[in-house]
Scaffold this active site. Structure first.
Site, PDB file in Angstrom:
ATOM      1  CG  ASN A  32      -0.255   0.142   2.531  1.00  0.00           C
ATOM      2  OD1 ASN A  32       0.966   0.199   2.575  1.00  0.00           O
ATOM      3  ND2 ASN A  32      -1.015   0.185   3.610  1.00  0.00           N
ATOM      4  CB  VAL A  57      -2.381  -7.323   3.823  1.00  0.00           C
ATOM      5  CG1 VAL A  57      -1.243  -7.567   2.858  1.00  0.00           C
ATOM      6  CG2 VAL A  57      -1.919  -6.502   5.025  1.00  0.00           C
ATOM      7  CE1 TYR A 153       6.501  -4.437  13.442  1.00  0.00           C
ATOM      8  CE2 TYR A 153       8.061  -4.597  15.256  1.00  0.00           C
ATOM      9  CZ  TYR A 153       7.750  -4.796  13.923  1.00  0.00           C
ATOM     10  OH  TYR A 153       8.679  -5.360  13.081  1.00  0.00           O
TER      11      TYR A 153
HETATM   12  N1  LIG Z   1      13.963  -4.372   9.065  1.00  0.00           N
HETATM   13  C1  LIG Z   1      14.061  -4.967  10.231  1.00  0.00           C
HETATM   14  O1  LIG Z   1      15.058  -4.794  10.947  1.00  0.00           O
HETATM   15  C2  LIG Z   1      12.972  -5.885  10.701  1.00  0.00           C
HETATM   16  C3  LIG Z   1      13.130  -6.491  11.966  1.00  0.00           C
HETATM   17  C4  LIG Z   1      12.117  -7.328  12.425  1.00  0.00           C
HETATM   18  C5  LIG Z   1      11.013  -7.599  11.635  1.00  0.00           C
HETATM   19  N2  LIG Z   1      10.886  -7.007  10.422  1.00  0.00           N
HETATM   20  C6  LIG Z   1       9.673  -7.310   9.655  1.00  0.00           C
HETATM   21  O2  LIG Z   1       9.966  -7.387   8.278  1.00  0.00           O
HETATM   22  C7  LIG Z   1       8.888  -6.830   7.517  1.00  0.00           C
HETATM   23  C8  LIG Z   1       9.424  -5.755   6.599  1.00  0.00           C
HETATM   24  O3  LIG Z   1      10.020  -4.727   7.368  1.00  0.00           O
HETATM   25  P1  LIG Z   1      10.817  -3.537   6.687  1.00  0.00           P
HETATM   26  O4  LIG Z   1      11.936  -3.198   7.581  1.00  0.00           O
HETATM   27  O5  LIG Z   1      11.093  -3.851   5.273  1.00  0.00           O
HETATM   28  O6  LIG Z   1       9.750  -2.353   6.810  1.00  0.00           O
HETATM   29  P2  LIG Z   1       9.228  -1.363   5.659  1.00  0.00           P
HETATM   30  O7  LIG Z   1       8.352  -0.381   6.349  1.00  0.00           O
HETATM   31  O8  LIG Z   1      10.357  -0.859   4.856  1.00  0.00           O
HETATM   32  O9  LIG Z   1       8.361  -2.340   4.759  1.00  0.00           O
HETATM   33  C9  LIG Z   1       7.059  -2.722   5.081  1.00  0.00           C
HETATM   34  C10 LIG Z   1       6.234  -2.655   3.814  1.00  0.00           C
HETATM   35  O10 LIG Z   1       4.893  -3.089   4.107  1.00  0.00           O
HETATM   36  C11 LIG Z   1       3.992  -2.187   3.482  1.00  0.00           C
HETATM   37  N3  LIG Z   1       2.740  -2.222   4.239  1.00  0.00           N
HETATM   38  C12 LIG Z   1       2.547  -1.833   5.521  1.00  0.00           C
HETATM   39  N4  LIG Z   1       1.259  -2.039   5.879  1.00  0.00           N
HETATM   40  C13 LIG Z   1       0.646  -2.564   4.791  1.00  0.00           C
HETATM   41  C14 LIG Z   1      -0.686  -2.975   4.531  1.00  0.00           C
HETATM   42  N5  LIG Z   1      -1.663  -2.857   5.455  1.00  0.00           N
HETATM   43  N6  LIG Z   1      -0.987  -3.482   3.310  1.00  0.00           N
HETATM   44  C15 LIG Z   1      -0.026  -3.565   2.359  1.00  0.00           C
HETATM   45  N7  LIG Z   1       1.240  -3.178   2.538  1.00  0.00           N
HETATM   46  C16 LIG Z   1       1.571  -2.686   3.751  1.00  0.00           C
HETATM   47  C17 LIG Z   1       4.699  -0.837   3.533  1.00  0.00           C
HETATM   48  O11 LIG Z   1       4.205   0.088   2.598  1.00  0.00           O
HETATM   49  C18 LIG Z   1       6.135  -1.233   3.264  1.00  0.00           C
HETATM   50  O12 LIG Z   1       6.428  -1.254   1.898  1.00  0.00           O
HETATM   51  C19 LIG Z   1       7.868  -6.318   8.521  1.00  0.00           C
HETATM   52  O13 LIG Z   1       6.847  -7.278   8.670  1.00  0.00           O
HETATM   53  C20 LIG Z   1       8.645  -6.196   9.807  1.00  0.00           C
HETATM   54  O14 LIG Z   1       7.828  -6.388  10.926  1.00  0.00           O
HETATM   55  C21 LIG Z   1      11.837  -6.144   9.949  1.00  0.00           C
END
Ligand SMILES: NC(=O)c1ccc[n+]([C@@H]2O[C@H](COP(=O)([O-])OP(=O)(O)OC[C@H]3O[C@@H](n4cnc5c(N)ncnc54)[C@H](O)[C@@H]3O)[C@@H](O)[C@H]2O)c1
Length: 320
Positions: A32, A57, A153
């Site tokens: 999104n 989603v 979260y």
């Molecule tokens: N980067 C990290 O260090 C880290 C650590 C632990 C967990 N995670 C998990 O990995 C995943 C990705 O994290 P990231 O760091 O790339 O974050 P990010 O914010 O860069 O990416 C998340 C993506 O999800 C999309 N999104 C959010 N809500 C949405 C929805 N309702 N419908 C559709 N799209 C949606 C956002 O637009 C974004 O592109 C997440 O689930 C996060 O919890 C990341």
């Protein structure tokens, strides 16, 4: 067959899309663009192997796919990453985060069940909260305040894990959960409150680096390429239906040490400014990755010097 990547325009998701496309897969990215960025995926937009769907989603997944005439039955694997993940977003978008990780995750698992797809669910080390066990193995249930500032979260992801186990038990859905620990690299948002981009921008702009608390709190930072290898190994492995695996770095570094490394790397004259530690930030977190090592044959391979170098190159290019 096709891979669906939810959150595919975000930091981790866009690197995953790159990796899947590089190994010849057909990829659908559903995002999104809440915290994601078009520029993370624009190099794929004219490829016939890549489809971008601007969708949420929390909405009907089948309906979102039908806008681009995607045959849902062609999807055999789903990487479910959609969720804002930065500390700043915990404060500004708590309801969106909670509903994405509850309703959104339920929608994805239901859809996967309907089309008989395997799912990898991206959970987080935040489910351990402020841990009393160190390092954190997968069996540790965590120490989370359900009313705390990070709870939308933390509790959202904990519910996601509960849904994963429930769909596995009730429907036999093949869903594997990865608990991602701090990951860094190119394409992080500069202003999202995570420590590596924040320090790098402050250093490059010649401002003092802001350290919260006395800087003795630690982080374990995993470079994005290692994270992507881990996620793909977990998705492709046999015998992980309903299971959970930590994916992260075991090399612990204090925030003070990290600040000094970035000051040295950038050659800035910036110093360090200390500010009070925000409520509910964990003092230490480090994964026990013995399960990933033993059962996936995965461990981090990229050292912090190299990873920070690559990340800095990216941010310098962006600033230009
Ligand atoms: N980067 C990290 O260090 C880290 C650590 C632990 C967990 N995670 C998990 O990995 C995943 C990705 O994290 P990231 O760091 O790339 O974050 P990010 O914010 O860069 O990416 C998340 C993506 O999800 C999309 N999104 C959010 N809500 C949405 C929805 N309702 N419908 C559709 N799209 C949606 C956002 O637009 C974004 O592109 C997440 O689930 C996060 O919890 C990341």
């Amino acid at each position: 067959m096709t891979r669906l990547v939810t959150g595919g325009a975000g930091f981790v998701g866009s690197h995953l899309c790159d990796s899947l496309l590089n190994s010849g897969k057909q990829v659908i990215c559903l995002d999104n663009i809440g915290s994601g960025q078009y520029r993370n995926i624009e190099h794929h937009l004219d490829k016939k192997e890549f489809e971008f769907i601007n969708g949420d989603v929390r909405d009907d997944i089948g309906k979102s796919l039908s806008t681009e005439s995607v045959n849902p039955d062609s999807i055999d694997r789903i990487y479910h990453l959609a969720s804002r993940a930065s500390p700043k977003d915990f404060r500004s978008h708590p309801i969106e985060i909670a509903t994405t990780n509850s309703q959104g995750t339920y929608n994805i698992f239901s859809f996967a069940n309907d089309v008989d797809a395997r799912v990898l669910f991206a959970s987080t080390s935040e489910i351990y909260g402020d841990p009393e066990v160190h390092p954190q193995p997968e069996w540790y249930a965590g120490n989370v305040d359900p009313r705390g500032p990070r709870s939308s979260y933390q509790e959202g992801k904990r519910l996601g894990e509960s849904l994963a186990v429930s769909f596995y038990k009730e429907h036999g859905l093949d869903v594997r959960t990865a608990r991602l620990f701090n990951t860094y690299g190119p394409r992080m948002r500069p202003n999202d409150g995570r420590v590596v981009p924040t320090f790098m921008f402050q250093a490059v702009e010649g401002r003092n680096l802001t350290v919260y608390g006395d800087g003795t709190q630690t982080r374990s930072l995993l470079y994005i390429a290692d994270q992507i290898h881990g996620l793909r190994r977990l998705m492709d492995a046999t015998g992980f239906a309903g299971d959970v695996v930590n994916i992260g770095s075991t090399a612990e570094i204090t925030i003070n040490e990290l600040a000094k490394m970035i000051i040295q790397l950038t050659g800035t004259r910036s110093g360090i400014t200390y500010e009070p530690l925000p409520e509910n930030g964990p003092p230490r977190r480090r994964p026990d990755i013995s399960k990933a090592v033993r059962r996936l044959g995965w461990k981090p391979t990229i050292d912090l010097d190299y990873g920070l170098d690559q990340t800095l190159l990216y941010f310098e290019n962006q600033m230009r």
